[in-house]
Design a protein around this motif. Structure first.
Motif, PDB file in Angstrom:
ATOM      1  N   ARG A 207       0.854  -1.186   0.000  1.00 60.49           N
ATOM      2  CA  ARG A 207       0.000   0.000   0.000  1.00 60.49           C
ATOM      3  C   ARG A 207       0.885   1.229   0.000  1.00 60.49           C
ATOM      4  NH1 ARG A 207      -4.626   0.882   4.593  1.00 60.49           N
ATOM      5  NH2 ARG A 207      -2.891   1.414   5.967  1.00 60.49           N
ATOM      6  N   GLU A 208       0.592   2.159  -0.894  1.00 61.78           N
ATOM      7  CA  GLU A 208       1.353   3.412  -0.947  1.00 61.78           C
ATOM      8  C   GLU A 208       0.389   4.582  -1.040  1.00 61.78           C
ATOM      9  OE1 GLU A 208       4.974   5.736  -3.284  1.00 61.78           O
ATOM     10  OE2 GLU A 208       4.087   3.943  -4.202  1.00 61.78           O
ATOM     11  N   SER A 209       0.596   5.576  -0.181  1.00 55.74           N
ATOM     12  CA  SER A 209      -0.185   6.807  -0.197  1.00 55.74           C
ATOM     13  C   SER A 209       0.727   7.953  -0.623  1.00 55.74           C
ATOM     14  CB  SER A 209      -0.768   7.092   1.187  1.00 55.74           C
ATOM     15  OG  SER A 209      -1.640   6.066   1.592  1.00 55.74           O
ATOM     16  N   VAL A 210       0.272   8.740  -1.586  1.00 55.78           N
ATOM     17  CA  VAL A 210       1.077   9.852  -2.088  1.00 55.78           C
ATOM     18  C   VAL A 210       0.186  11.076  -2.262  1.00 55.78           C
ATOM     19  CG1 VAL A 210       2.672   8.314  -3.315  1.00 55.78           C
ATOM     20  CG2 VAL A 210       0.706   9.269  -4.527  1.00 55.78           C
ATOM     21  N   LEU A 211       0.815  12.222  -2.409  1.00 57.52           N
ATOM     22  CA  LEU A 211       0.125  13.451  -2.791  1.00 57.52           C
ATOM     23  C   LEU A 211       0.640  13.824  -4.172  1.00 57.52           C
ATOM     24  CD1 LEU A 211      -1.901  15.533  -1.606  1.00 57.52           C
ATOM     25  CD2 LEU A 211       0.084  16.920  -0.981  1.00 57.52           C
ATOM     26  N   PHE A 212      -0.269  13.923  -5.141  1.00 57.09           N
ATOM     27  CA  PHE A 212       0.125  14.128  -6.541  1.00 57.09           C
ATOM     28  C   PHE A 212      -0.588  15.356  -7.090  1.00 57.09           C
ATOM     29  CE2 PHE A 212      -0.657  13.361 -11.124  1.00 57.09           C
ATOM     30  CZ  PHE A 212       0.660  13.314 -11.561  1.00 57.09           C
ATOM     31  N   THR A 213       0.159  16.178  -7.811  1.00 64.29           N
ATOM     32  CA  THR A 213      -0.425  17.338  -8.492  1.00 64.29           C
ATOM     33  C   THR A 213      -0.436  17.078  -9.989  1.00 64.29           C
ATOM     34  OG1 THR A 213       0.420  18.836  -6.788  1.00 64.29           O
ATOM     35  CG2 THR A 213      -0.300  19.813  -8.874  1.00 64.29           C
ATOM     36  N   PRO A 214      -1.613  16.897 -10.604  1.00 65.25           N
ATOM     37  CA  PRO A 214      -1.674  16.659 -12.049  1.00 65.25           C
ATOM     38  C   PRO A 214      -1.105  17.835 -12.836  1.00 65.25           C
ATOM     39  CG  PRO A 214      -3.765  16.120 -10.978  1.00 65.25           C
ATOM     40  CD  PRO A 214      -2.935  16.852  -9.960  1.00 65.25           C
ATOM     41  N   ASP A 215      -0.602  17.541 -14.016  1.00 63.67           N
ATOM     42  CA  ASP A 215      -0.028  18.555 -14.898  1.00 63.67           C
ATOM     43  C   ASP A 215      -1.156  19.211 -15.695  1.00 63.67           C
ATOM     44  OD1 ASP A 215       1.508  20.131 -16.515  1.00 63.67           O
ATOM     45  OD2 ASP A 215       2.401  18.497 -17.655  1.00 63.67           O
ATOM     46  N   HIS A 216      -1.880  20.099 -15.006  1.00 61.63           N
ATOM     47  CA  HIS A 216      -2.997  20.803 -15.636  1.00 61.63           C
ATOM     48  C   HIS A 216      -3.152  22.143 -14.936  1.00 61.63           C
ATOM     49  CE1 HIS A 216      -7.235  21.759 -16.636  1.00 61.63           C
ATOM     50  NE2 HIS A 216      -6.962  21.122 -17.758  1.00 61.63           N
ATOM     51  N   PRO A 217      -3.472  23.220 -15.686  1.00 65.52           N
ATOM     52  CA  PRO A 217      -3.514  24.558 -15.085  1.00 65.52           C
ATOM     53  C   PRO A 217      -4.474  24.697 -13.909  1.00 65.52           C
ATOM     54  CG  PRO A 217      -3.536  24.712 -17.478  1.00 65.52           C
ATOM     55  CD  PRO A 217      -3.681  23.263 -17.143  1.00 65.52           C
ATOM     56  N   THR A 218      -5.571  23.953 -13.902  1.00 62.27           N
ATOM     57  CA  THR A 218      -6.555  24.096 -12.829  1.00 62.27           C
ATOM     58  C   THR A 218      -6.406  23.036 -11.736  1.00 62.27           C
ATOM     59  OG1 THR A 218      -8.217  22.698 -13.918  1.00 62.27           O
ATOM     60  CG2 THR A 218      -8.197  25.042 -14.496  1.00 62.27           C
ATOM     61  N   ALA A 219      -5.408  22.162 -11.859  1.00 61.46           N
ATOM     62  CA  ALA A 219      -5.298  21.028 -10.940  1.00 61.46           C
ATOM     63  C   ALA A 219      -4.748  21.450  -9.581  1.00 61.46           C
ATOM     64  CB  ALA A 219      -4.400  19.961 -11.534  1.00 61.46           C
ATOM     65  N   LEU A 220      -5.264  20.790  -8.553  1.00 58.74           N
ATOM     66  CA  LEU A 220      -4.777  20.954  -7.197  1.00 58.74           C
ATOM     67  C   LEU A 220      -4.151  19.643  -6.733  1.00 58.74           C
ATOM     68  CD1 LEU A 220      -7.855  22.809  -5.669  1.00 58.74           C
ATOM     69  CD2 LEU A 220      -5.660  23.829  -6.361  1.00 58.74           C
ATOM     70  N   PRO A 221      -3.269  19.676  -5.743  1.00 58.60           N
ATOM     71  CA  PRO A 221      -2.716  18.419  -5.215  1.00 58.60           C
ATOM     72  C   PRO A 221      -3.838  17.524  -4.705  1.00 58.60           C
ATOM     73  CG  PRO A 221      -1.492  20.308  -4.395  1.00 58.60           C
ATOM     74  CD  PRO A 221      -2.707  20.867  -5.077  1.00 58.60           C
ATOM     75  N   GLU A 222      -3.728  16.222  -4.967  1.00 59.62           N
ATOM     76  CA  GLU A 222      -4.743  15.283  -4.513  1.00 59.62           C
ATOM     77  C   GLU A 222      -4.072  14.059  -3.878  1.00 59.62           C
ATOM     78  OE1 GLU A 222      -5.750  12.433  -8.325  1.00 59.62           O
ATOM     79  OE2 GLU A 222      -6.773  14.377  -8.251  1.00 59.62           O
ATOM     80  N   PRO A 223      -4.687  13.527  -2.820  1.00 67.95           N
ATOM     81  CA  PRO A 223      -4.154  12.284  -2.254  1.00 67.95           C
ATOM     82  C   PRO A 223      -4.459  11.127  -3.188  1.00 67.95           C
ATOM     83  CG  PRO A 223      -6.217  12.855  -1.185  1.00 67.95           C
ATOM     84  CD  PRO A 223      -5.893  13.984  -2.121  1.00 67.95           C
ATOM     85  N   GLN A 224      -3.550  10.192  -3.251  1.00 67.50           N
ATOM     86  CA  GLN A 224      -3.764   8.991  -4.072  1.00 67.50           C
ATOM     87  C   GLN A 224      -3.325   7.763  -3.281  1.00 67.50           C
ATOM     88  OE1 GLN A 224      -1.655   9.600  -7.798  1.00 67.50           O
ATOM     89  NE2 GLN A 224      -3.233  10.970  -8.569  1.00 67.50           N
ATOM     90  N   LEU A 225      -4.078   6.708  -3.441  1.00 65.53           N
ATOM     91  CA  LEU A 225      -3.784   5.456  -2.761  1.00 65.53           C
ATOM     92  C   LEU A 225      -3.610   4.359  -3.799  1.00 65.53           C
ATOM     93  CD1 LEU A 225      -3.693   3.613  -0.200  1.00 65.53           C
ATOM     94  CD2 LEU A 225      -6.184   3.386  -0.435  1.00 65.53           C
ATOM     95  N   PHE A 226      -2.470   3.666  -3.739  1.00 62.18           N
ATOM     96  CA  PHE A 226      -2.175   2.551  -4.634  1.00 62.18           C
ATOM     97  C   PHE A 226      -2.096   1.265  -3.808  1.00 62.18           C
ATOM     98  CE2 PHE A 226      -0.719   6.279  -6.802  1.00 62.18           C
ATOM     99  CZ  PHE A 226      -0.921   6.032  -8.153  1.00 62.18           C
TER     100      PHE A 226
END
Length: 210
Positions: free
Chosen positions: A185-204
């Protein structure tokens, strides 16, 4: 739009097209998840990619490694892009729940961020479908945005969406209850490469059919 006047997943991802790959294709955690899955697959494994999008990075990484990949997506635009970008895989435009899949016919199933526009009951159904489609001991690679929210309306890359998810522990429990043992299990904070994107938590999660 569906009967509640919310955009369907197909309409949202038809509109996003290749922009989705630009925004999310560079995720190091996604690539690491695929790497962990690839380490566990025997040569020539059969893999089901639910919500296959543009085919990159998931289907392409698997096909390039010599595996037989079936990608399924509700967006005809995404299926067209994926078919052109990853000719070494097969793609179908369909809701995976409407397909006839032989029990135990896949060595691995990937479900990367393709549950978020389904209800919690529907997400559970798809995970149980994945378990049935896998051979005993087969692997599941799944990712989500682990937030406790149900039917929340918002904007995603300039598209109106309605999102449902589970918190991290609850989602891990849903995967386990569907018939899996969680291996990693891995939890990360990722910011998509898009002008309106905000950082989002992601769980793998990487799991094995029990």
């Amino acid at each position: 739009m569906d009967s509640d006047r919310h955009p369907t997943a197909a309409s949202v991802f038809d509109a996003l097209g290749a922009d989705y790959e630009q925004a999310f294709g560079g995720s190091a955690a996604h690539h690491a998840s695929l790497g962990s899955l690839l380490e566990r697959l025997a040569p020539g494994s059969r893999v089901l990619d639910i919500g296959s999008g543009t085919g990159r990075p998931t289907a392409q990484s698997l096909a390039d490694a010599g595996h037989e990949v079936l990608g399924v997506d509700v967006s005809p635009v995404m299926v067209d892009i994926a078919s052109r970008q990853v000719p070494g895989a097969e793609f179908r435009c369909a809701d995976v729940r409407d397909l006839t899949l032989e029990d135990g016919s896949f060595d691995a199933v990937c479900v990367y961020f393709s549950l978020l526009q389904l209800s919690r009951a529907e997400q559970t159904d798809v995970l149980r479908l994945a378990a049935r489609a896998l051979r005993p001991g087969g692997h599941l690679a799944v990712a989500t945005v682990p937030l406790d929210m149900e039917g929340v309306s918002g904007t995603f890359m300039d598209q109106a969406v309605r999102v449902t998810s589970f918190g991290e522990e609850a989602f891990t429990g849903v995967v386990t209850a569907a018939g899996f043992t969680v291996l990693a299990r891995e939890s990360v904070l990722f910011t998509p490469d898009h002008p309106t994107a905000l950082p989002e938590p992601q769980l793998f999660l990487l799991a094995r059919r029990t």
